[in-house]
Design a protein around this motif. Structure first.
Motif, mmCIF file in Angstrom:
data_model
loop_
_atom_site.group_PDB
_atom_site.id
_atom_site.type_symbol
_atom_site.label_atom_id
_atom_site.label_comp_id
_atom_site.label_asym_id
_atom_site.label_seq_id
_atom_site.Cartn_x
_atom_site.Cartn_y
_atom_site.Cartn_z
ATOM 1 N N UNK A 1 0.827 -1.214 0.000
ATOM 2 C CA UNK A 1 0.000 0.000 0.000
ATOM 3 C C UNK A 1 0.859 1.262 0.000
ATOM 4 N N UNK A 2 2.000 1.226 0.687
ATOM 5 C CA UNK A 2 2.926 2.359 0.680
ATOM 6 C C UNK A 2 3.373 2.670 -0.752
ATOM 7 N N UNK A 3 3.626 1.615 -1.512
ATOM 8 C CA UNK A 3 4.118 1.790 -2.885
ATOM 9 C C UNK A 3 3.007 2.208 -3.848
ATOM 10 N N UNK A 4 1.857 1.564 -3.741
ATOM 11 C CA UNK A 4 0.821 1.739 -4.763
ATOM 12 C C UNK A 4 -0.221 2.802 -4.441
ATOM 13 N N UNK A 5 -0.462 3.047 -3.165
ATOM 14 C CA UNK A 5 -1.544 3.937 -2.718
ATOM 15 C C UNK A 5 -2.915 3.405 -3.136
ATOM 16 N N UNK A 6 -2.968 2.126 -3.476
ATOM 17 C CA UNK A 6 -4.222 1.476 -3.867
ATOM 18 C C UNK A 6 -4.553 0.361 -2.872
ATOM 19 N N UNK A 7 -5.841 0.176 -2.534
ATOM 20 C CA UNK A 7 -6.217 -0.918 -1.633
ATOM 21 C C UNK A 7 -5.654 -2.247 -2.128
ATOM 22 N N UNK A 8 -5.252 -3.077 -1.205
ATOM 23 C CA UNK A 8 -4.579 -4.337 -1.535
ATOM 24 C C UNK A 8 -5.534 -5.497 -1.277
ATOM 25 N N UNK A 9 -5.680 -6.373 -2.277
ATOM 26 C CA UNK A 9 -6.557 -7.518 -2.140
ATOM 27 C C UNK A 9 -5.789 -8.813 -1.930
ATOM 28 N N UNK A 10 -6.507 -9.835 -1.512
ATOM 29 C CA UNK A 10 -5.880 -11.131 -1.229
ATOM 30 C C UNK A 10 -5.271 -11.728 -2.494
ATOM 31 N N UNK A 11 -5.923 -11.504 -3.625
ATOM 32 C CA UNK A 11 -5.433 -12.100 -4.869
ATOM 33 C C UNK A 11 -4.070 -11.524 -5.264
ATOM 34 N N UNK A 12 -3.898 -10.206 -5.123
ATOM 35 C CA UNK A 12 -2.615 -9.601 -5.497
ATOM 36 C C UNK A 12 -1.497 -10.087 -4.587
ATOM 37 N N UNK A 13 -1.805 -10.314 -3.310
ATOM 38 C CA UNK A 13 -0.780 -10.837 -2.393
ATOM 39 C C UNK A 13 -0.436 -12.282 -2.758
ATOM 40 N N UNK A 14 -1.429 -13.060 -3.130
ATOM 41 C CA UNK A 14 -1.188 -14.488 -3.423
ATOM 42 C C UNK A 14 -0.321 -14.666 -4.660
ATOM 43 N N UNK A 15 -0.266 -13.653 -5.536
ATOM 44 C CA UNK A 15 0.523 -13.757 -6.761
ATOM 45 C C UNK A 15 2.017 -13.480 -6.532
ATOM 46 N N UNK A 16 2.360 -13.055 -5.348
ATOM 47 C CA UNK A 16 3.762 -12.778 -5.065
ATOM 48 C C UNK A 16 4.560 -14.085 -5.010
ATOM 49 N N UNK A 17 5.790 -14.050 -5.494
ATOM 50 C CA UNK A 17 6.632 -15.252 -5.511
ATOM 51 C C UNK A 17 7.012 -15.712 -4.113
#
Length: 342
Positions: free
Chosen positions: A17-33
């Motif tokens: 969120x610090x980087x994007x300033x956009x709300x963070x969803x579970x799906x975007x976190x799950x895509x992290x390596x």
């Protein structure tokens, strides 16, 4: 008590969120390596973190953002200071290597470097004049009636003040006045100078200077302290470029704080020693509810001189700012201590 997985997810969400300033969803976190949990597992943990008050949902999306409680937990338990590149370290250190003729010049450079490398607003409380002592004083006559008083303190601070000379005062009288002042007022705290003029200087001037009463008026005016604590800014517009400050009402409220020296001093009134972070409403000042403030102090030898601060949105890049403000305050202290010893 948060589980290890919840701790990791909270840390990742705040960082994203610090980087994007956009709300963070579970799906975007799950895509992290570096994340090996399913979207469903992550979604459940994020829901639990929201229920515990560490996260908030926005009406704009199904993603979540940190709450003030979440930011506070992150800062207190999950924050790892950023490691700067060698290029950044070299550039910052180079800014402090040159010789500064006045302490204020060094403080201006410090504020500029801090704002440029954080992209936020740097605020510095300059050396407190009330804590300084007079090291040397000069009077320079520029015309028949005008001149300048040059005040040098024990911290290396230099001030030039315009003064009005009595008409037809002789050059040798000016020299006598300088010698008397440097003899009687050497290492006297600045806040005591006016009182010492009456107790230590008046009788000597009366004995040696013909128009001593007008000279006394000149000196009292020149040695007055109107603002014992100066405030320096750099990058005021930086914070206004953040997405959080697209609302004009927020901008006006923040600028109103910047325009009031009393409010800024109140804002920066932190416990002495160490690095301090206040988030959002912890600042307890109207206009700062959407900001975070990080402060630390700087010194010259054993003498505390002032405060260094960075103000930004609650979505501040805490790891980078903590590293920057700590490094720059240490470099400023080193420079001031070196100047004091010379």
């Amino acid at each position: 008590m948060l589980t290890e997985r919840q701790l990791l997810l909270l840390q990742l969400l705040v960082n994203d969120y610090i980087i994007s300033a956009e709300p963070v969803g579970s799906r975007s976190i799950s895509k992290r390596e570096d994340v090996h949990y399913s979207p469903a597992t992550i979604r459940n943990d994020l829901a639990d973190l929201e229920e515990m008050g560490y996260l908030e949902k926005t009406h704009l999306s199904s993603g979540r953002v940190p709450s003030e409680k979440g930011y506070r937990f992150y800062v207190d338990h999950l924050l790892s200071p950023e490691i700067l590149s060698q290029n950044e370290l070299g550039t910052i250190r180079e800014a402090f290597r040159r010789k500064f003729s006045e302490t204020d010049d060094l403080i201006h450079v410090t504020a500029r470097v801090l704002s440029e490398f954080t992209n936020y607003t740097a605020i510095m409380l300059g050396p407190e004049l009330l804590d300084m002592r007079l090291k040397h004083l000069e009077l320079v006559k520029l015309s028949e009636s005008q001149g300048v008083m040059i005040i040098v303190t024990d911290t290396g601070h230099v001030e030039n003040r315009t003064v009005s000379f009595p008409e037809l005062i002789k050059a040798e009288d000016v020299e006598k006045i300088i010698n008397i002042l440097n003899d009687k007022l050497n290492m006297v705290p600045l806040y005591q100078l006016q009182a010492r003029l009456d107790t230590e200087v008046r009788a000597v001037l009366k004995k040696n200077i013909a128009d001593y009463q007008r000279v006394m008026a000149l000196l009292k005016d020149g040695l007055s302290i109107s603002d014992p604590n100066r405030i320096f800014y750099s990058g005021k517009s930086n914070i206004l470029e953040q997405p959080e400050f697209r609302d004009i009402n927020k901008v006006i409220a923040l600028l109103n704080v910047f325009e009031s020296n009393d409010l800024v001093r109140e804002l920066m009134d932190m416990p002495s020693g160490g690095l301090h972070i206040r988030i959002g409403r912890e600042n307890k000042l109207n206009g700062i509810e959407d900001c975070s403030l990080i402060t630390t102090t700087y010194s010259a030898g054993d003498d505390h001189l002032g405060t260094v601060a960075v103000i930004g949105p609650k979505r501040m890049a805490y790891p980078r700012v903590v590293t920057m403000i700590d490094l720059i305050a240490k470099l400023l202290t080193k420079s001031l201590s070196k100047e004091k010893s010379e």
